[in-house]
Design a protein around this motif. Structure first.
Motif, PDB file in Angstrom:
ATOM      1  N   VAL A  22       0.842  -1.196   0.000  1.00 30.98           N
ATOM      2  CA  VAL A  22       0.000   0.000   0.000  1.00 30.98           C
ATOM      3  C   VAL A  22       0.878   1.248   0.000  1.00 30.98           C
ATOM      4  CG1 VAL A  22      -1.749   1.293   1.284  1.00 30.98           C
ATOM      5  CG2 VAL A  22      -1.853  -1.205   1.223  1.00 30.98           C
ATOM      6  N   ASN A  23       0.599   2.154  -0.940  1.00 28.93           N
ATOM      7  CA  ASN A  23       1.269   3.450  -1.047  1.00 28.93           C
ATOM      8  C   ASN A  23       0.191   4.516  -0.927  1.00 28.93           C
ATOM      9  OD1 ASN A  23       4.190   2.834  -2.463  1.00 28.93           O
ATOM     10  ND2 ASN A  23       2.635   1.379  -3.102  1.00 28.93           N
ATOM     11  N   THR A  24       0.208   5.277   0.157  1.00 28.78           N
ATOM     12  CA  THR A  24      -0.812   6.305   0.341  1.00 28.78           C
ATOM     13  C   THR A  24      -0.428   7.565  -0.431  1.00 28.78           C
ATOM     14  OG1 THR A  24       0.251   7.116   2.353  1.00 28.78           O
ATOM     15  CG2 THR A  24      -1.504   5.457   2.614  1.00 28.78           C
ATOM     16  N   ILE A  25      -1.447   8.345  -0.836  1.00 26.95           N
ATOM     17  CA  ILE A  25      -1.223   9.595  -1.537  1.00 26.95           C
ATOM     18  C   ILE A  25      -2.111  10.664  -0.917  1.00 26.95           C
ATOM     19  CG2 ILE A  25      -2.906   9.046  -3.349  1.00 26.95           C
ATOM     20  CD1 ILE A  25      -1.090  10.694  -5.280  1.00 26.95           C
ATOM     21  N   GLY A  26      -1.557  11.859  -0.737  1.00 22.15           N
ATOM     22  CA  GLY A  26      -2.347  12.945  -0.174  1.00 22.15           C
ATOM     23  C   GLY A  26      -1.517  14.185   0.081  1.00 22.15           C
ATOM     24  N   ARG A  27      -2.173  15.183   0.629  1.00 27.76           N
ATOM     25  CA  ARG A  27      -1.547  16.472   0.910  1.00 27.76           C
ATOM     26  C   ARG A  27      -0.672  16.426   2.172  1.00 27.76           C
ATOM     27  NH1 ARG A  27      -6.025  19.329   1.255  1.00 27.76           N
ATOM     28  NH2 ARG A  27      -5.952  19.525   3.489  1.00 27.76           N
ATOM     29  N   SER A  28      -1.004  15.553   3.120  1.00 26.20           N
ATOM     30  CA  SER A  28      -0.211  15.450   4.356  1.00 26.20           C
ATOM     31  C   SER A  28       1.143  14.823   4.065  1.00 26.20           C
ATOM     32  CB  SER A  28      -0.940  14.587   5.395  1.00 26.20           C
ATOM     33  OG  SER A  28      -2.080  15.250   5.843  1.00 26.20           O
ATOM     34  N   GLN A  29       2.132  15.256   4.842  1.00 29.01           N
ATOM     35  CA  GLN A  29       3.493  14.780   4.618  1.00 29.01           C
ATOM     36  C   GLN A  29       3.708  13.337   5.037  1.00 29.01           C
ATOM     37  OE1 GLN A  29       6.217  17.590   6.320  1.00 29.01           O
ATOM     38  NE2 GLN A  29       5.774  19.140   4.775  1.00 29.01           N
ATOM     39  N   ASP A  30       2.766  12.753   5.775  1.00 30.93           N
ATOM     40  CA  ASP A  30       2.943  11.368   6.213  1.00 30.93           C
ATOM     41  C   ASP A  30       2.549  10.355   5.139  1.00 30.93           C
ATOM     42  OD1 ASP A  30       0.230  11.890   6.360  1.00 30.93           O
ATOM     43  OD2 ASP A  30      -0.074  10.844   8.263  1.00 30.93           O
ATOM     44  N   ASN A  31       2.186  10.813   3.943  1.00 35.67           N
ATOM     45  CA  ASN A  31       1.847   9.916   2.838  1.00 35.67           C
ATOM     46  C   ASN A  31       3.102   9.481   2.103  1.00 35.67           C
ATOM     47  OD1 ASN A  31      -1.222   9.867   2.555  1.00 35.67           O
ATOM     48  ND2 ASN A  31      -0.799  12.055   2.780  1.00 35.67           N
ATOM     49  N   ALA A  32       3.056   8.304   1.505  1.00 39.94           N
ATOM     50  CA  ALA A  32       4.178   7.831   0.689  1.00 39.94           C
ATOM     51  C   ALA A  32       4.366   8.736  -0.519  1.00 39.94           C
ATOM     52  CB  ALA A  32       3.926   6.396   0.241  1.00 39.94           C
ATOM     53  N   VAL A  33       3.244   9.212  -1.079  1.00 44.95           N
ATOM     54  CA  VAL A  33       3.280  10.163  -2.188  1.00 44.95           C
ATOM     55  C   VAL A  33       2.663  11.456  -1.672  1.00 44.95           C
ATOM     56  CG1 VAL A  33       2.538  10.645  -4.547  1.00 44.95           C
ATOM     57  CG2 VAL A  33       3.078   8.287  -3.874  1.00 44.95           C
ATOM     58  N   HIS A  34       3.503  12.444  -1.425  1.00 41.64           N
ATOM     59  CA  HIS A  34       3.068  13.734  -0.860  1.00 41.64           C
ATOM     60  C   HIS A  34       2.863  14.727  -1.996  1.00 41.64           C
ATOM     61  CE1 HIS A  34       4.298  17.723   1.060  1.00 41.64           C
ATOM     62  NE2 HIS A  34       3.071  17.482   1.453  1.00 41.64           N
ATOM     63  N   ILE A  35       1.611  15.178  -2.193  1.00 38.23           N
ATOM     64  CA  ILE A  35       1.273  16.161  -3.227  1.00 38.23           C
ATOM     65  C   ILE A  35       0.738  17.404  -2.510  1.00 38.23           C
ATOM     66  CG2 ILE A  35      -0.086  16.653  -5.299  1.00 38.23           C
ATOM     67  CD1 ILE A  35       1.836  14.328  -5.717  1.00 38.23           C
ATOM     68  N   PRO A  36       1.541  18.463  -2.372  1.00 37.11           N
ATOM     69  CA  PRO A  36       1.112  19.655  -1.631  1.00 37.11           C
ATOM     70  C   PRO A  36       0.227  20.570  -2.473  1.00 37.11           C
ATOM     71  CG  PRO A  36       3.353  19.934  -2.383  1.00 37.11           C
ATOM     72  CD  PRO A  36       2.925  18.559  -2.808  1.00 37.11           C
ATOM     73  N   ASP A  37      -0.982  20.127  -2.739  1.00 38.53           N
ATOM     74  CA  ASP A  37      -1.928  20.912  -3.529  1.00 38.53           C
ATOM     75  C   ASP A  37      -3.261  20.934  -2.792  1.00 38.53           C
ATOM     76  OD1 ASP A  37      -2.477  22.079  -6.443  1.00 38.53           O
ATOM     77  OD2 ASP A  37      -4.210  20.891  -5.829  1.00 38.53           O
ATOM     78  N   ALA A  38      -3.913  22.091  -2.787  1.00 37.21           N
ATOM     79  CA  ALA A  38      -5.164  22.264  -2.048  1.00 37.21           C
ATOM     80  C   ALA A  38      -6.289  21.383  -2.563  1.00 37.21           C
ATOM     81  CB  ALA A  38      -5.598  23.731  -2.093  1.00 37.21           C
ATOM     82  N   SER A  39      -6.229  20.945  -3.806  1.00 34.05           N
ATOM     83  CA  SER A  39      -7.306  20.110  -4.347  1.00 34.05           C
ATOM     84  C   SER A  39      -7.165  18.644  -3.947  1.00 34.05           C
ATOM     85  CB  SER A  39      -7.347  20.224  -5.872  1.00 34.05           C
ATOM     86  OG  SER A  39      -6.224  19.589  -6.460  1.00 34.05           O
ATOM     87  N   ILE A  40      -6.028  18.285  -3.385  1.00 31.61           N
ATOM     88  CA  ILE A  40      -5.787  16.912  -2.928  1.00 31.61           C
ATOM     89  C   ILE A  40      -6.116  16.839  -1.445  1.00 31.61           C
ATOM     90  CG2 ILE A  40      -4.008  15.126  -2.634  1.00 31.61           C
ATOM     91  CD1 ILE A  40      -4.520  15.640  -5.550  1.00 31.61           C
ATOM     92  N   SER A  41      -6.885  15.830  -1.054  1.00 33.89           N
ATOM     93  CA  SER A  41      -7.226  15.663   0.363  1.00 33.89           C
ATOM     94  C   SER A  41      -5.985  15.264   1.159  1.00 33.89           C
ATOM     95  CB  SER A  41      -8.309  14.596   0.520  1.00 33.89           C
ATOM     96  OG  SER A  41      -9.513  15.036  -0.048  1.00 33.89           O
ATOM     97  N   SER A  42      -6.054  15.446   2.478  1.00 36.18           N
ATOM     98  CA  SER A  42      -4.923  15.088   3.342  1.00 36.18           C
ATOM     99  C   SER A  42      -4.509  13.639   3.144  1.00 36.18           C
ATOM    100  CB  SER A  42      -5.285  15.319   4.808  1.00 36.18           C
ATOM    101  OG  SER A  42      -5.539  16.682   5.028  1.00 36.18           O
ATOM    102  N   HIS A  43      -5.467  12.765   3.063  1.00 40.82           N
ATOM    103  CA  HIS A  43      -5.236  11.345   2.772  1.00 40.82           C
ATOM    104  C   HIS A  43      -6.214  10.978   1.658  1.00 40.82           C
ATOM    105  CE1 HIS A  43      -3.596  11.835   6.845  1.00 40.82           C
ATOM    106  NE2 HIS A  43      -2.664  11.027   6.373  1.00 40.82           N
ATOM    107  N   HIS A  44      -5.837  11.307   0.428  1.00 41.99           N
ATOM    108  CA  HIS A  44      -6.732  11.243  -0.731  1.00 41.99           C
ATOM    109  C   HIS A  44      -7.064   9.802  -1.135  1.00 41.99           C
ATOM    110  CE1 HIS A  44      -8.436  13.613  -4.122  1.00 41.99           C
ATOM    111  NE2 HIS A  44      -8.401  12.429  -4.705  1.00 41.99           N
ATOM    112  N   GLY A  45      -6.045   8.964  -1.167  1.00 43.22           N
ATOM    113  CA  GLY A  45      -6.278   7.585  -1.609  1.00 43.22           C
ATOM    114  C   GLY A  45      -5.066   6.728  -1.380  1.00 43.22           C
ATOM    115  N   GLU A  46      -5.112   5.537  -1.978  1.00 47.24           N
ATOM    116  CA  GLU A  46      -3.985   4.627  -1.842  1.00 47.24           C
ATOM    117  C   GLU A  46      -3.828   3.778  -3.093  1.00 47.24           C
ATOM    118  OE1 GLU A  46      -5.043   2.741   1.820  1.00 47.24           O
ATOM    119  OE2 GLU A  46      -6.482   1.397   0.874  1.00 47.24           O
TER     120      GLU A  46
END
Length: 168
Positions: A22-46
């Motif tokens: 599992v690779n998480t993606i989101g705006r929060s820095q604790d995600n494996a894939v960190h996308i710092p964009d306002a349209s991305i949720s803190s923990h958008h998906g995986e």
């Protein structure tokens, strides 16, 4: 290992290697894939990687996940497939995949409006009066202003009556 390529120009980091599992993606820095964009949720998906197969699962994001114009909750992604999370375009890479052209985008904070769902109106789940940070001004100041106005009017009328009596 599958590669995730960010196609939207406003995002600085362009590529991410997806690891098995599992690779998480989101705006929060604790995600494996960190996308710092306002349209991305803190923990958008995986992304669930099992060998060469990659499944994406939306984890109840605010702005959704899409393949084309179709919103997805969970989908198996094919190498070379372009998809969108929030307002950011991505492509799943792999061996022999030609990278799609980068798209112009924005990382500006964009307000997301949330209206009332029809189902909420029918079930009555929302209260009629929802508390806000805005408070109605008290009518005390308005009452004082009216009382002072009335007193001034009485004084002016009294002065006019006295002026008429003196003039006679």
């Amino acid at each position: 290992m599958p590669k995730l390529t960010v196609l939207t120009e406003s995002v600085l980091v362009k590529e991410y290697e997806l690891q098995d599992g599992v690779n998480t993606i989101g705006r929060s820095q604790d995600n494996a894939v960190h996308i710092p964009d306002a349209s991305i949720s803190s923990h958008h998906g995986e992304f669930i990687v099992n060998g060469d197969e990659v499944t994406f699962r939306d984890t109840d994001s605010t702005n959704g996940s899409f393949i084309g114009d179709e919103q997805i909750i969970e989908a198996v992604l094919m190498p070379g497939q372009v998809f969108r999370l929030g307002f950011i375009d991505f492509q799943l890479g792999g061996a022999g995949v030609v990278e799609a052209p980068r798209t112009k985008g924005t990382a500006k904070i964009q307000p997301m409006t949330r209206g009332v769902n029809l189902s909420e109106l029918e079930t009555g789940k929302r209260p009629l009066h929802t508390p806000t940070d805005f408070h109605q001004k008290s009518s005390r100041g308005q009452t004082i202003f009216i009382v002072i106005g009335i007193i001034l009017c009485i004084i002016v009328i009294g002065l006019l009556v006295m002026a008429v009596k003196i003039a006679k």
